[in-house]
Design a protein around this motif. Structure first.
Motif, PDB file in Angstrom:
ATOM      1  N   ASN A   4       0.913  -1.328  -0.064  1.00  0.00           N
ATOM      2  CA  ASN A   4      -0.061  -0.060  -0.053  1.00  0.00           C
ATOM      3  C   ASN A   4       0.853   1.136   0.041  1.00  0.00           C
ATOM      4  OD1 ASN A   4      -2.266  -1.671   0.236  1.00  0.00           O
ATOM      5  ND2 ASN A   4      -2.969  -1.246   2.252  1.00  0.00           N
ATOM      6  N   GLU A   5       0.372   2.198  -0.775  1.00  0.00           N
ATOM      7  CA  GLU A   5       1.096   3.564  -0.762  1.00  0.00           C
ATOM      8  C   GLU A   5       0.784   4.416   0.265  1.00  0.00           C
ATOM      9  OE1 GLU A   5       3.069   3.985  -3.881  1.00  0.00           O
ATOM     10  OE2 GLU A   5       4.082   5.598  -2.799  1.00  0.00           O
ATOM     11  N   VAL A   7       1.366   4.536   3.493  1.00  0.00           N
ATOM     12  CA  VAL A   7       1.236   4.026   4.800  1.00  0.00           C
ATOM     13  C   VAL A   7       2.327   4.370   5.906  1.00  0.00           C
ATOM     14  CG1 VAL A   7      -0.116   2.039   3.988  1.00  0.00           C
ATOM     15  CG2 VAL A   7       2.441   1.696   4.205  1.00  0.00           C
ATOM     16  N   GLY A   8       3.447   5.006   5.413  1.00  0.00           N
ATOM     17  CA  GLY A   8       4.481   5.629   6.202  1.00  0.00           C
ATOM     18  C   GLY A   8       5.914   4.717   6.152  1.00  0.00           C
ATOM     19  N   LYS A   9       6.054   3.939   5.113  1.00  0.00           N
ATOM     20  CA  LYS A   9       7.243   3.221   5.049  1.00  0.00           C
ATOM     21  C   LYS A   9       8.269   4.091   4.983  1.00  0.00           C
ATOM     22  CE  LYS A   9       6.075   1.417   0.902  1.00  0.00           C
ATOM     23  NZ  LYS A   9       4.650   1.824   0.877  1.00  0.00           N
ATOM     24  N   THR A  10       8.380   5.055   4.208  1.00  0.00           N
ATOM     25  CA  THR A  10       9.594   5.995   4.095  1.00  0.00           C
ATOM     26  C   THR A  10       9.658   6.743   5.543  1.00  0.00           C
ATOM     27  OG1 THR A  10       9.333   6.004   1.741  1.00  0.00           O
ATOM     28  CG2 THR A  10      10.680   7.808   2.656  1.00  0.00           C
ATOM     29  N   THR A  11       8.632   7.275   6.074  1.00  0.00           N
ATOM     30  CA  THR A  11       8.708   8.185   7.049  1.00  0.00           C
ATOM     31  C   THR A  11       9.183   7.346   8.218  1.00  0.00           C
ATOM     32  OG1 THR A  11       6.527   9.207   6.297  1.00  0.00           O
ATOM     33  CG2 THR A  11       7.208   9.496   8.625  1.00  0.00           C
ATOM     34  N   ARG A 175       0.231   6.138  11.452  1.00  0.00           N
ATOM     35  CA  ARG A 175      -0.618   7.120  10.892  1.00  0.00           C
ATOM     36  C   ARG A 175      -1.801   6.952  11.716  1.00  0.00           C
ATOM     37  NH1 ARG A 175      -0.338   9.301   5.194  1.00  0.00           N
ATOM     38  NH2 ARG A 175      -1.136  10.965   6.424  1.00  0.00           N
ATOM     39  N   ILE A 203       2.663   4.558  16.159  1.00  0.00           N
ATOM     40  CA  ILE A 203       2.954   5.974  15.655  1.00  0.00           C
ATOM     41  C   ILE A 203       1.671   6.815  15.236  1.00  0.00           C
ATOM     42  CG2 ILE A 203       3.943   7.123  13.729  1.00  0.00           C
ATOM     43  CD1 ILE A 203       5.887   5.205  15.525  1.00  0.00           C
ATOM     44  N   ARG A 204       1.411   7.767  15.971  1.00  0.00           N
ATOM     45  CA  ARG A 204       0.282   8.578  15.759  1.00  0.00           C
ATOM     46  C   ARG A 204       0.764   9.395  14.490  1.00  0.00           C
ATOM     47  NH1 ARG A 204       0.724  10.822  21.867  1.00  0.00           N
ATOM     48  NH2 ARG A 204       2.785  10.119  21.436  1.00  0.00           N
ATOM     49  N   GLU A 205      -0.607   9.858  14.029  1.00  0.00           N
ATOM     50  CA  GLU A 205      -0.794  11.049  12.850  1.00  0.00           C
ATOM     51  C   GLU A 205      -0.339  12.283  13.406  1.00  0.00           C
ATOM     52  OE1 GLU A 205      -1.907   9.949   9.590  1.00  0.00           O
ATOM     53  OE2 GLU A 205      -1.952  11.974   8.713  1.00  0.00           O
ATOM     54  N   ASN A 206       0.677  12.664  12.750  1.00  0.00           N
ATOM     55  CA  ASN A 206       1.455  13.888  13.288  1.00  0.00           C
ATOM     56  C   ASN A 206       1.733  14.757  12.198  1.00  0.00           C
ATOM     57  OD1 ASN A 206       4.522  14.813  15.010  1.00  0.00           O
ATOM     58  ND2 ASN A 206       2.564  16.102  15.018  1.00  0.00           N
ATOM     59  N   TYR A 207       1.305  15.964  12.060  1.00  0.00           N
ATOM     60  CA  TYR A 207       1.565  16.792  10.841  1.00  0.00           C
ATOM     61  C   TYR A 207       2.949  16.979  10.786  1.00  0.00           C
ATOM     62  CZ  TYR A 207       0.572  19.880   6.823  1.00  0.00           C
ATOM     63  OH  TYR A 207       0.653  20.445   5.690  1.00  0.00           O
ATOM     64  N   ALA A 210       5.029  15.105   8.430  1.00  0.00           N
ATOM     65  CA  ALA A 210       5.028  15.478   6.863  1.00  0.00           C
ATOM     66  C   ALA A 210       5.609  16.712   6.796  1.00  0.00           C
ATOM     67  CB  ALA A 210       3.333  15.579   6.724  1.00  0.00           C
ATOM     68  N   LEU A 213       9.575  16.436   6.365  1.00  0.00           N
ATOM     69  CA  LEU A 213       9.992  15.948   4.822  1.00  0.00           C
ATOM     70  C   LEU A 213      10.154  17.154   3.963  1.00  0.00           C
ATOM     71  CD1 LEU A 213       9.866  12.833   3.963  1.00  0.00           C
ATOM     72  CD2 LEU A 213       8.046  13.607   2.645  1.00  0.00           C
TER      73      LEU A 213
HETATM   74  N1  LIG Z   1       2.351   9.447  11.657  1.00  0.00           N
HETATM   75  C1  LIG Z   1       2.164  10.415  10.096  1.00  0.00           C
HETATM   76  N2  LIG Z   1       1.618  11.573  10.436  1.00  0.00           N
HETATM   77  C2  LIG Z   1       1.420  12.471   9.612  1.00  0.00           C
HETATM   78  N3  LIG Z   1       1.594  12.256   8.330  1.00  0.00           N
HETATM   79  C3  LIG Z   1       2.397  11.121   7.974  1.00  0.00           C
HETATM   80  C4  LIG Z   1       2.528  10.016   8.925  1.00  0.00           C
HETATM   81  N4  LIG Z   1       3.417   9.082   8.360  1.00  0.00           N
HETATM   82  C5  LIG Z   1       3.355   9.292   7.191  1.00  0.00           C
HETATM   83  N5  LIG Z   1       2.739  10.822   6.977  1.00  0.00           N
HETATM   84  C6  LIG Z   1       2.922  11.560   5.580  1.00  0.00           C
HETATM   85  O1  LIG Z   1       2.096  10.612   4.685  1.00  0.00           O
HETATM   86  C7  LIG Z   1       2.545  10.604   3.267  1.00  0.00           C
HETATM   87  C8  LIG Z   1       3.069   9.230   2.944  1.00  0.00           C
HETATM   88  O2  LIG Z   1       4.127   8.861   3.812  1.00  0.00           O
HETATM   89  P1  LIG Z   1       5.152   7.824   3.196  1.00  0.00           P
HETATM   90  O3  LIG Z   1       6.027   7.685   4.663  1.00  0.00           O
HETATM   91  O4  LIG Z   1       5.829   8.519   2.384  1.00  0.00           O
HETATM   92  O5  LIG Z   1       4.418   6.575   2.813  1.00  0.00           O
HETATM   93  P2  LIG Z   1       5.149   5.363   2.015  1.00  0.00           P
HETATM   94  O6  LIG Z   1       6.346   5.482   1.858  1.00  0.00           O
HETATM   95  O7  LIG Z   1       4.523   4.083   2.770  1.00  0.00           O
HETATM   96  O8  LIG Z   1       4.387   5.706   0.472  1.00  0.00           O
HETATM   97  C9  LIG Z   1       3.870  11.547   3.363  1.00  0.00           C
HETATM   98  O9  LIG Z   1       3.452  12.883   2.926  1.00  0.00           O
HETATM   99  C10 LIG Z   1       4.069  11.625   4.844  1.00  0.00           C
HETATM  100  O10 LIG Z   1       4.786  12.656   5.282  1.00  0.00           O
END
Ligand SMILES: Nc1ncnc2c1ncn2[C@@H]1O[C@H](COP(=O)(O)OP(=O)(O)O)[C@@H](O)[C@H]1O
Ligand SMILES: [Mg+2]
Length: 245
Positions: A4-5, A7-11, A175, A203-207, A210, A213
């Motif tokens: 899934n795209e 979901v927070g893999k890179t984050t 998220r 891991i909570r949703e936290n602006y 984002a 990055l």
């Molecule tokens: N815990 C979080 N809270 C808020 N935004 C998040 C969180 N995790 C990821 N994001 C945001 O969501 C988007 C997708 O995250 P990303 O890590 O790139 O996902 P993936 O690598 O799985 O495609 C990015 O803009 C990122 O900044």
């Protein structure tokens, strides 16, 4: 890894990598996603050579590794990494190229090597699975994540069968909006289906995650006093102490 795209893999990779480095561990982050977001997240030039040259031209990993922060080394994707998906010669050995490159490098001496994967399930993903001892799957809090999880499990089991090794699986809730009932329901289901495999920290949703990055910063560079920094620091401790939910 997760099909899934978003979901927070890179984050997770970039912030967990920095959290472990800040805890004094020697970490290397490998970007196996041709989108090259790891470079952006660490504020590095995306055009530099990286795993593309390792996989396509047999460059040594050590030649293209960059120190991104103290204790934190990064190998970028490079501009041509996507081309590796189309390599036809080499047969089954094409899947083991990353593993071999790691074996012929100093990475075995690192405390942690984190591999950020793309959402596609091609040759690059197979290379990551064949190279890894453990797989971490971020699960975000919606029902589609559960669907993605079953697809991911099939790929995972297949990689284990093909390589004849067992790979340790870890799931991490990402998220998460604690005010949403659905988010808790998804976590409950994941815990029921994968007992002992879900890491304790959510891991909570936290602006701020984002936002960071966009500035080429990790959450620890950008905002120490944030739930994002708190959560990724706790997740690093889960790994170091073996804490499960
Ligand atoms: N815990 C979080 N809270 C808020 N935004 C998040 C969180 N995790 C990821 N994001 C945001 O969501 C988007 C997708 O995250 P990303 O890590 O790139 O996902 P993936 O690598 O799985 O495609 C990015 O803009 C990122 O900044
Ligand atoms: Mg990504």
């Amino acid at each position: 890894m997760n099909q899934n795209e978003g979901v927070g893999k890179t984050t997770t990779t970039i912030n967990l990598g920095h959290a472990l480095a800040l805890a004094g561990k020697r970490v290397t982050v490998l970007d196996m996603d041709p989108q090259g977001h790891v470079a952006i997240a660490y504020g590095l030039d995306k055009k530099q050579a990286g795993l593309d040259h390792v996989l396509l031209d047999d460059r040594a990993i050590g030649d293209v590794a960059i120190m991104a922060r103290e204790n934190l080394e990064v190998v970028l994707a490079g501009e041509y990494l996507a081309d590796y998906e189309n390599v036809l010669e080499g047969g089954a050995s094409r899947g083991y190229k990353l593993r071999l490159a790691i074996e012929n490098s100093a990475l075995k001496e690192r405390d942690f090597v984190l591999i950020d994967c793309s959402s596609a399930s091609g040759l690059l993903g197979i290379n990551a699975l064949f190279a890894a001892d453990e797989v971490m799957m971020p699960i975000s809090s919606n029902y589609l994540s559960l669907q993605g999880l079953s697809k991911m499990m099939r790929i995972f089991k297949r990689a284990e069968a093909l390589s004849g090794r067992s790979i340790k699986l870890w799931l991490v809730s990402t998220r998460m909006n604690l005010h949403r009932r659905l988010a808790h329901e998804v976590r409950r289901r994941v815990l029921t289906c994968f007992p002992g495999r879900v890491l304790k920290t959510v891991i909570r949703e936290n602006y701020a995650l984002a936002e960071a990055l966009g500035f080429g910063k990790t959450i620890f560079d950008y905002k120490q006093a944030s739930t994002g920094a708190e959560d990724y620091q706790a997740l690093a401790q889960d790994l170091l102490l073996g804490r499960i939910a």
